[in-house]
Write a protein that holds these residues in place. Sequence first.
Motif, PDB file in Angstrom:
ATOM      1  N   SER A 212       0.849  -1.191   0.000  1.00 33.75           N
ATOM      2  CA  SER A 212       0.000   0.000   0.000  1.00 33.75           C
ATOM      3  C   SER A 212       0.883   1.239   0.000  1.00 33.75           C
ATOM      4  CB  SER A 212      -0.900   0.010   1.235  1.00 33.75           C
ATOM      5  OG  SER A 212      -0.124   0.221   2.407  1.00 33.75           O
ATOM      6  N   GLU A 213       0.265   2.404  -0.211  1.00 34.31           N
ATOM      7  CA  GLU A 213       1.034   3.654  -0.225  1.00 34.31           C
ATOM      8  C   GLU A 213       1.715   3.886   1.118  1.00 34.31           C
ATOM      9  OE1 GLU A 213      -1.206   6.975  -1.598  1.00 34.31           O
ATOM     10  OE2 GLU A 213       0.269   8.452  -0.915  1.00 34.31           O
ATOM     11  N   GLN A 216       4.637   1.499   1.463  1.00 30.93           N
ATOM     12  CA  GLN A 216       5.757   1.959   0.654  1.00 30.93           C
ATOM     13  C   GLN A 216       6.493   3.099   1.336  1.00 30.93           C
ATOM     14  OE1 GLN A 216       5.700   2.417  -3.623  1.00 30.93           O
ATOM     15  NE2 GLN A 216       3.628   1.589  -3.705  1.00 30.93           N
ATOM     16  N   ARG A 217       5.725   4.021   1.916  1.00 27.25           N
ATOM     17  CA  ARG A 217       6.336   5.178   2.572  1.00 27.25           C
ATOM     18  C   ARG A 217       7.189   4.737   3.766  1.00 27.25           C
ATOM     19  NH1 ARG A 217       2.208   8.119   2.200  1.00 27.25           N
ATOM     20  NH2 ARG A 217       1.248   7.566   4.189  1.00 27.25           N
TER      21      ARG A 217
END
Length: 230
Positions: A212-213, A216-217
């Motif tokens: 997911s975003e 990833q972050r």
Amino acid sequence: MSSRSDRTRQRVIEAAIGLLTRGGRDAVTTRAVAEAAGLQPPAIYRLFGDKDGLLDAVAEHGFASFLATKHVDPDPQDPIEDLRAGWDLAVEFGLANPALYTLMYTEPARTGSAAFKTGMEILMGRMRRLAAGGWLRVDEELAAQIIHATARGAVLTWLSLPEDRRDPALFTTLRESMVAAVTHERPAVRDAGPAGAARALRATLPEQTALSEAEQRLLGEWLKRLADGD
């Protein structure tokens, strides 16, 4: 904007570049440009607003011209030689267009042009490929800044020197210093330690879809900490 206005605008820009090349920035007055372009001075103001607007347009033309010289190889056989070739290309453009280059790069506001940003995106793409291959010694953003700063500094320093003090070794020395500062002699992912592998994984992270975003972050933050620990 009509094609006629486009042609007139281009004629004015070319006239301004001619004056800039022959007489430097002080030669680029609205009256002189209008005369060289076969127009009345009010036309310059209608097209560009004022002299600063005209100089911005000239700089943008310069960035676009430089961008047109760039060749992007998505999979170079030798990524370090590809880096050297890109650096040399930037220097060669500056030496071939000294007055225009000086206008382009001596005022920070001019680097906000669309063509300049596109050129920097090309450079960042090269940095991502180097990072993905495990070549980068430093962060991608810092590497791009070092490359850009050394090429620009080399050209502007050369142009500022009297001809009898210009030594071509300036370029090769700065270029090789840049290469040594931003890259490993061999891909770091082949060496022991997590830093090179972290840089390589971080460079390819945006291409994957499994996380997911937010994941990833978070992973990107961890990888950066590992990469910076080298």
